[in-house]
Structures are given as C-alpha cells and as structure tokens.
Motif scaffolding. Structure first.
Motif, short mmCIF file in Angstrom:
data_model
loop_
_atom_site.label_atom_id
_atom_site.label_comp_id
_atom_site.label_asym_id
_atom_site.label_seq_id
_atom_site.Cartn_x
_atom_site.Cartn_y
_atom_site.Cartn_z
N MET A 1 0.84 -1.19 0.00
CA MET A 1 0.00 0.00 0.00
C MET A 1 0.88 1.24 0.00
SD MET A 1 -2.94 1.16 2.77
CE MET A 1 -3.93 -0.27 2.37
N SER A 2 0.57 2.21 -0.87
CA SER A 2 1.38 3.42 -0.94
C SER A 2 1.16 4.29 0.30
CB SER A 2 1.03 4.20 -2.20
OG SER A 2 -0.32 4.60 -2.18
N LYS A 3 2.17 5.04 0.64
CA LYS A 3 2.11 5.92 1.80
C LYS A 3 1.23 7.12 1.50
CE LYS A 3 5.21 8.26 5.04
NZ LYS A 3 6.64 8.58 5.34
N ALA A 4 0.44 7.55 2.49
CA ALA A 4 -0.43 8.71 2.30
C ALA A 4 0.42 9.95 2.05
CB ALA A 4 -1.30 8.92 3.54
N PRO A 5 0.02 10.80 1.11
CA PRO A 5 0.83 12.00 0.82
C PRO A 5 0.82 12.98 1.97
CG PRO A 5 -1.26 12.09 -0.35
CD PRO A 5 -1.18 10.72 0.26
N LEU A 6 1.98 13.56 2.25
CA LEU A 6 2.08 14.60 3.27
C LEU A 6 1.30 15.84 2.81
CD1 LEU A 6 5.88 14.33 4.14
CD2 LEU A 6 3.95 13.52 5.53
N ILE A 7 0.75 16.54 3.79
CA ILE A 7 0.00 17.76 3.49
C ILE A 7 0.89 18.96 3.72
CG2 ILE A 7 -1.87 19.25 4.32
CD1 ILE A 7 -3.59 16.78 4.60
N PHE A 8 1.05 19.76 2.65
CA PHE A 8 1.73 21.05 2.77
C PHE A 8 0.64 22.12 2.79
CE2 PHE A 8 3.99 24.82 1.42
CZ PHE A 8 5.13 24.75 2.21
N ASP A 9 0.72 23.01 3.74
CA ASP A 9 -0.41 23.87 4.11
C ASP A 9 -0.11 25.35 3.83
OD1 ASP A 9 -2.87 24.52 5.49
OD2 ASP A 9 -1.61 25.14 7.17
N GLY A 10 -1.09 26.05 3.27
CA GLY A 10 -0.88 27.43 2.85
C GLY A 10 -0.93 28.48 3.94
N HIS A 11 -1.36 28.12 5.16
CA HIS A 11 -1.41 29.17 6.19
C HIS A 11 -1.64 28.57 7.57
CE1 HIS A 11 -1.99 33.33 7.60
NE2 HIS A 11 -2.78 32.77 8.49
N ASN A 12 -0.85 29.03 8.55
CA ASN A 12 -1.17 28.77 9.95
C ASN A 12 -0.68 29.95 10.80
OD1 ASN A 12 1.43 28.15 11.56
ND2 ASN A 12 1.69 26.82 9.78
N ASP A 13 -1.22 30.02 12.02
CA ASP A 13 -0.89 31.10 12.96
C ASP A 13 -0.21 30.58 14.21
OD1 ASP A 13 -1.93 33.75 11.92
OD2 ASP A 13 -3.72 32.54 11.65
N PHE A 14 0.58 29.52 14.06
CA PHE A 14 1.25 28.94 15.22
C PHE A 14 2.20 29.94 15.89
CE2 PHE A 14 4.76 26.48 17.14
CZ PHE A 14 4.03 25.76 18.08
N LEU A 15 2.85 30.78 15.10
CA LEU A 15 3.79 31.75 15.69
C LEU A 15 3.09 32.70 16.65
CD1 LEU A 15 6.02 32.65 12.61
CD2 LEU A 15 6.54 31.06 14.46
N LEU A 16 1.81 32.95 16.42
CA LEU A 16 1.06 33.82 17.33
C LEU A 16 0.93 33.17 18.70
CD1 LEU A 16 -0.52 36.48 17.57
CD2 LEU A 16 -2.55 35.25 16.79
N ARG A 17 0.76 31.84 18.74
CA ARG A 17 0.73 31.15 20.03
C ARG A 17 2.05 31.30 20.77
NH1 ARG A 17 -0.69 25.20 19.13
NH2 ARG A 17 -0.39 25.13 21.39
N LEU A 18 3.16 31.20 20.04
CA LEU A 18 4.46 31.37 20.68
C LEU A 18 4.65 32.80 21.16
CD1 LEU A 18 6.88 29.30 18.42
CD2 LEU A 18 5.50 28.55 20.38
#
Length: 353
Positions: A1-18
């Motif tokens: 079975m092939s490995k599920a493709p990784l998701i590359f994401d266009g936007h997150n606000d994680f730096l705001l949490r830091l």
C-alpha cells in the motif's frame, strides 16, 4: 500500500501562540499539549509536511461578544485601526525569531526553506518544511527597506494586508453576506511593494485583500495570482471568499487557492460554529476544482487562527481529511496534487533567485 501523501499547508498562525506565551514555547512546540491545532508531535501524527508560518501583528482585543456575532448572521464586524510601523516591527522581529528558534530546537525535524528544492528535500526526508510568511505588511515601512532584511531572514511570502488597512492597501471586513468589493485598491506604496516582491521572487498573497486591491495585483503582477487561505464566494458569500470572476483570473494566471478550514468561511450560512464534518469543505473543493482545475487547488488551513471542523479537530486529524477526500471519489493522483504537489508547482512558478 502506498504511503499517504504529506499535506503542505498554505497558512497557519502557530507563531502567534508562541508570541503570546514565549516562556513556554518549548512545551508548546515540542510537546503534545492538546491545546491549539499544531505542535511537533501532532504534525508528525497527522502527516503535516509543512506550510506557510505567518508573522501576524495582533490587533488589540476587541472585547467580549464581538466574535460571537459571527454565529448570528448577518454581521459586519468593525475593522481595527491601522497599526503603526513603530509598533509592528518589533513584534514581527520577535515572531521571525520564534520561527528561527523552532528550526534550532527541532533537532533536525523542522527547517525554514528558501526554495522549492529545499521544500522537496524536506518532504522526501520527513522533515517539516516551513515558509516564512507575513500576513499584513505593517512591519514593512513605505520605503520598503525592511523587505530586504526580512527576505534575508527567510521571508518568501507576503500578504499586504490582514483585514485592517495598511500603508499598502485595504482588506475586507469580516462580513456575511457581503461582497469582497469593499473599497479602494492598492496605494502607491502597495504597488511599489508588489513590484519589489515580483522582482525578489516573494509570493504576493491575495487572501484578505479586497476586490479593488485584487484587481490591481492582477493588472500589475508578473507572477501567478495566489490566495493562500480562501474559499468560494459562490458557496459561502463571505467578504473573505473569492468570487467566480476572481477565480477565473487566478486560473488564467496559472495561480492557485489554498482551501481555508475556518468553519465561518465554509458554512453556507456563514456561522463560525457547527458544520462538524467535511461536507462543507468538500463542496468548496469541488467548486474550486471546477473553476481552477485540479492543478490549482491546495490547502490553507488557518490552523491556530480559526475554528476548524470538529471532526478534524487539529493537525493530528488530517488522516480523516484524506479519507474524506478518498471517500468523495478523489483518486490517488488528485489527492497528491491537493496535499502538496500543487503548492510545490506554483512556488516553482512564483519564486526565483
């Protein structure tokens, strides 16, 4: 079975949490706290391959009750005032520093990427790939000198506005039902910023920009038109979503759109709660594929900056999204395009140098 493709994401606000809790940033990033949407363990668990990490200058707290209006359409939230350069720049520098720290603290598991070759290397070697993005250019003065400095720090994507105005243009308010045609376009400084971003190979993000500003970018830019985290206005008539006319312009430029996971921009009724599953998101993806083609659609989650469907919950829930797409009839080739291949392709068309 092939490995599920990784998701590359266009936007997150994680730096705001830091930014909001810098003393605990090690636990926030390296441990699964169960808070927010992102941390290193949950990125790993969900197959989150990386994405655009936003430098965003927060507005003053609007007070109790304002955001709750988004559960009672129609609504039109007032825009916060413009943030001066002297206040914005130290915050932006602190957030850029947090991103650089994440690379150092990750023991080789996280890398800030400056070109597509580095992105591909990371995805192929299970290293989380980060793009430094700026959501709202308040930290770049009208003389544009700071753009060179942030580029040297790793900046490769920039949106001239978050919804409040800047020296460069005007964003859309949070309003439903509403058109994105809400005011004036790019300022002269905004047009200069666009030209310099084109020259330097910095992606110029259209999300949050109003329709007149979008039109200015389409007329002046020599790069693909990209909205990193926006949805279809025809499905959800929010001012934050893109009309079919705008989608046609993005298609004709060989650009793309990252689908925003924010419930308020997915639900047909504009409410920011409810819609626990993936049905609304699938309707938007279908519409975007119809108007853009399957080669110009990806994801732009808005993780840590928005309420996402309860079924998804956080980055660890991304396998559920992949399964929903498969159950919806998307084959493996299309799934790979949506997950990351389209983002890599548009960045190859957008970046240089």
């Amino acid at each position: 079975m092939s490995k599920a493709p990784l998701i590359f994401d266009g936007h997150n606000d994680f730096l705001l949490r830091l930014l909001r809790d810098p003393e605990n940033r090690q636990a926030t990033f390296l441990s699964d706290s169960g808070k927010g949407h992102l941390d290193l363990p949950r990125m790993r668990q969900g197959g989150f391959g990386g994405g655009f990490f936003a430098i965003y200058i927060p507005s003053p707290d609007p007070g109790a009750g304002l955001m709750e209006q988004m559960d009672n359409p129609p609504y039109r939230l007032p825009l916060p005032p413009e943030i001066p350069l002297r206040d914005a720049q130290p915050v932006a520098l602190a957030m850029a520093g947090h991103l650089q720290w994440m690379e150092r603290a990750s023991d080789g598991q996280f890398k800030i990427c400056l070109n597509v070759a580095e992105l591909r290397h990371c995805l192929e070697n299970n290293i989380i790939a980060a793009i430094m993005h700026m959501e709202g250019a308040e930290a770049i003065g009208p003389d544009l000198d700071a753009l060179y400095l942030f580029h040297d720090m790793g900046l490769r994507s920039l949106g001239p506005v978050w919804s409040r105005p800047t020296a460069f243009g005007h964003g859309v308010p949070f309003a439903f039902p509403a058109s994105p045609d809400t005011g004036l376009g790019l300022t002269d400084a905004g047009k200069d910023l666009l030209r310099l971003c084109n020259e330097m190979g910095i992606l110029f993000d259209l999300s949050h920009l109003n329709e007149a500003g979008f039109n200015d970018v389409a007329a002046l830019s020599n790069a693909p038109l990209v909205a990193t985290h926006s949805n279809a206005h025809a499905i959800t008539p929010s001012s934050r979503n893109l009309t079919d006319r705008q989608l046609a312009m993005i298609r004709d430029s060989d650009g793309m759109v990252g689908v925003n996971f924010a419930v308020g921009f997915l639900n047909a009724d504009g409410r920011r709660s409810g819609g626990d599953g993936f049905d609304a998101m699938l309707r938007h993806i279908d519409h975007l594929i119809t108007h853009l083609s399957e080669d110009r659609v990806g994801f732009g989650s808005d993780f840590d900056g928005a309420d996402v469907p309860a079924e998804l919950k956080d980055a660890a829930g991304l396998p559920k999204l992949r399964q929903a797409l498969t159950d919806h009839g998307y084959d493996a080739a299309l799934l790979a395009k949506l997950c990351h291949e389209n983002w890599l392709a548009v960045l190859e068309r957008s970046w240089h140098g």
